[in-house]
Design an enzyme around this catalytic site. Structure first.
Site, mmCIF file in Angstrom:
data_model
loop_
_atom_site.group_PDB
_atom_site.id
_atom_site.type_symbol
_atom_site.label_atom_id
_atom_site.label_comp_id
_atom_site.label_asym_id
_atom_site.label_seq_id
_atom_site.Cartn_x
_atom_site.Cartn_y
_atom_site.Cartn_z
ATOM 1 N N ASP A 36 -11.807 -10.711 -0.144
ATOM 2 C CA ASP A 36 -13.050 -10.913 0.597
ATOM 3 C C ASP A 36 -14.114 -10.033 -0.058
ATOM 4 O O ASP A 36 -13.790 -9.114 -0.809
ATOM 5 C CB ASP A 36 -12.928 -10.689 2.112
ATOM 6 C CG ASP A 36 -12.259 -9.395 2.520
ATOM 7 O OD1 ASP A 36 -12.273 -8.436 1.736
ATOM 8 O OD2 ASP A 36 -11.734 -9.339 3.655
ATOM 9 N N GLU B 181 0.804 -1.232 0.000
ATOM 10 C CA GLU B 181 0.000 0.000 0.000
ATOM 11 C C GLU B 181 0.834 1.277 0.000
ATOM 12 O O GLU B 181 0.590 2.195 0.787
ATOM 13 C CB GLU B 181 -0.951 -0.006 1.202
ATOM 14 C CG GLU B 181 -1.857 -1.223 1.206
ATOM 15 C CD GLU B 181 -2.813 -1.273 2.416
ATOM 16 O OE1 GLU B 181 -2.713 -0.404 3.296
ATOM 17 O OE2 GLU B 181 -3.645 -2.186 2.462
ATOM 18 N N ASN C 189 2.199 -5.058 -3.257
ATOM 19 C CA ASN C 189 0.816 -5.435 -2.948
ATOM 20 C C ASN C 189 -0.020 -4.185 -2.638
ATOM 21 O O ASN C 189 0.433 -3.304 -1.913
ATOM 22 C CB ASN C 189 0.862 -6.350 -1.707
ATOM 23 C CG ASN C 189 -0.449 -7.031 -1.379
ATOM 24 O OD1 ASN C 189 -1.071 -7.644 -2.257
ATOM 25 N ND2 ASN C 189 -0.882 -6.949 -0.128
ATOM 26 N N GLU D 66 -5.754 -11.024 -1.028
ATOM 27 C CA GLU D 66 -6.520 -10.817 0.221
ATOM 28 C C GLU D 66 -8.015 -10.784 -0.036
ATOM 29 O O GLU D 66 -8.748 -10.019 0.587
ATOM 30 C CB GLU D 66 -6.099 -9.496 0.891
ATOM 31 C CG GLU D 66 -4.610 -9.369 1.120
ATOM 32 C CD GLU D 66 -4.208 -8.102 1.889
ATOM 33 O OE1 GLU D 66 -5.092 -7.397 2.417
ATOM 34 O OE2 GLU D 66 -3.000 -7.826 1.956
ATOM 35 N N HIS E 129 -10.158 -6.590 -1.847
ATOM 36 C CA HIS E 129 -11.176 -6.402 -0.801
ATOM 37 C C HIS E 129 -12.376 -5.746 -1.480
ATOM 38 O O HIS E 129 -12.377 -4.558 -1.733
ATOM 39 C CB HIS E 129 -10.646 -5.511 0.320
ATOM 40 C CG HIS E 129 -9.550 -6.148 1.095
ATOM 41 N ND1 HIS E 129 -9.748 -7.274 1.874
ATOM 42 C CD2 HIS E 129 -8.232 -5.843 1.196
ATOM 43 C CE1 HIS E 129 -8.592 -7.624 2.421
ATOM 44 N NE2 HIS E 129 -7.654 -6.786 2.035
HETATM 45 C C1 XIL Z 1 -5.686 -6.270 8.650
HETATM 46 C C2 XIL Z 1 -5.926 -7.438 9.597
HETATM 47 O O1 XIL Z 1 -6.837 -8.318 9.002
HETATM 48 C C3 XIL Z 1 -6.452 -6.932 10.924
HETATM 49 O O2 XIL Z 1 -6.549 -8.007 11.861
HETATM 50 C C4 XIL Z 1 -5.544 -5.842 11.478
HETATM 51 O O3 XIL Z 1 -6.112 -5.313 12.662
HETATM 52 C C5 XIL Z 1 -5.344 -4.749 10.455
HETATM 53 O O4 XIL Z 1 -4.859 -5.292 9.245
HETATM 54 N N1 XIL Z 1 -4.752 -4.785 3.836
HETATM 55 C C6 XIL Z 1 -3.660 -5.497 4.293
HETATM 56 C C7 XIL Z 1 -3.780 -6.314 5.527
HETATM 57 O O5 XIL Z 1 -2.633 -5.518 3.618
HETATM 58 O O6 XIL Z 1 -2.584 -6.407 6.234
HETATM 59 C C8 XIL Z 1 -4.878 -5.820 6.428
HETATM 60 O O7 XIL Z 1 -5.035 -6.752 7.493
HETATM 61 C C9 XIL Z 1 -6.162 -5.655 5.648
HETATM 62 C C10 XIL Z 1 -5.997 -4.656 4.539
#
Ligand code: XIL
Length: 341
Positions: free
Chosen positions: A262, A155, A196, A260, A232
């Site tokens: 969802d 990020e 990423n 990641e 996401h």
């Molecule tokens: C999130 C975790 O799922 C949480 O448990 C934590 O509190 C915060 O981070 N993008 C990412 C991940 O790259 O590392 C993040 O994970 C979600 C968004």
């Protein structure tokens, strides 16, 4: 003679492939892991190592996934909570679980603006580079040969696609990104290294800037192997865009991981929403399978019982493939049938 042999080899190869395909049709896999293994695809989930003690959690994980990633256990604040005091206990537990079950481990993440301990951000700028270098060398070195791929930088772009204002950018300068990849590569030359980010799976300035960032790194000879699309989502993705976007990385000789995924839904989730979610997952998996360079598909958690969504998007939840009681959801069936296809 030689061409006769090549034709023979080709025929054998083709018939083997047909047998494999027809096997998938007549004898479809019943677990995601088996279906993904047949395709040579990595399928993974983000894991909280403390939950591995729970039988349902561990069982679902090893049954359906061949890859794991630490949801938090490899982040800066977890592995170096105090200066020079590294703590790999939780992350090592995850690696041991994975090794026992023949699963691959993805590393997440070395450089990020979030979940960085205060002792770091309180430092004088002139020490930032040494801190980051030491951190990367120690962490990648510790997991050398165990973690097959790292999200080296996470990020680094803000929502407009500009370089995000972070401690690292302010103190080291824009070169912190290239440097991080070089340090990671030196610590484990065999690990695949990824950039990423989120929100780059849909068209816009950020996706363009991410492409340019990665393209420029590659052109400069920085050791980068691929891009991670976090995915996401809260709706069905623009799959034509995703297919084209991935192919632009393929032209550069780079891999794509969906890292990641969802699909969050307003709670309580309706049947209609769950079916929409299933289509979103189906499309993502289909695009990954069809792309020549998409080698891993991961979801950000295993079960709706434990997901970051309700905490970060109040009012939303039900984002994963298994519900709170580990029952497979329509999205699970969509992913499985897509992999079996
Ligand atoms: C999130 C975790 O799922 C949480 O448990 C934590 O509190 C915060 O981070 N993008 C990412 C991940 O790259 O590392 C993040 O994970 C979600 C968004």
């Amino acid at each position: 003679m030689r061409s006769a042999i090549s034709i023979l080899i080709l025929c054998v190869a083709l018939s083997l492939q047909t047998t494999q395909l027809s096997m998938a049709q007549t004898n479809p896999a019943t677990t995601l892991r088996q279906a993904a293994d047949r395709r040579g695809l990595l399928i993974g989930a983000a894991v909280n190592p403390d939950l591995l003690r729970q039988p349902d959690y561990a069982r679902t994980l090893r049954q359906h996934f061949n890859t794991v990633v630490a949801e938090n256990a490899m982040k800066f604040e977890s592995v170096q909570p105090r200066e020079g005091k590294f703590d790999f206990t939780a992350a090592d537990k995850l690696v041991a679980f994975a090794e026992k079950d023949n699963m691959k481990v993805r590393g997440h993440t070395l450089v990020w603006h979030s979940q960085v301990p205060q002792w770091v951000t309180e430092q004088r700028c002139k020490d930032a580079e040494a801190i980051l270098r030491t951190h990367i060398s120690a962490v990648v070195g510790h997991f050398k040969g165990k973690v097959f791929a790292w999200d080296v930088v996470n990020e680094a772009l803000d929502d407009d696609g500009a370089l995000r204002e972070t401690f690292w950018l302010r103190c080291i300068g824009p070169d912190y990104i290239a440097k991080a990849f070089r340090w990671a590569h030196a610590a484990d030359p065999k690990a695949k290294l990824f950039y990423n980010d989120y929100g780059i799976e849909s068209p816009g300035r950020k996706a363009e800037r991410a492409f340019e960032l990665v393209r420029d790194l590659k052109a400069q000879g920085v050791p980068i192997d691929g891009i991670g699309l976090q995915m996401h989502l809260d709706r069905i993705p623009d799959d034509i865009f995703i297919a084209k976007y991935m192919s632009r990385f393929e032209e550069l000789g780079l891999e794509v991981h969906m890292t990641e995924m969802d699909v969050r839904l307003p709670e309580p989730a309706s049947t209609r929403d769950l079916l929409m979610q299933a289509e979103a997952y189906r499309m993502a998996v289909r695009r990954c399978v069809q792309a020549g360079n998409c080698t891993a598909f991961l979801t950000w958690g295993v079960t709706d019982r434990y997901s970051w969504i309700p905490d970060f998007f109040p009012g939303y939840g039900s984002a994963l493939l298994f519900d709170k009681d580990y029952r497979p959801k329509p999205a699970f069936r969509a992913v499985l049938s897509e992999l079996n296809n």
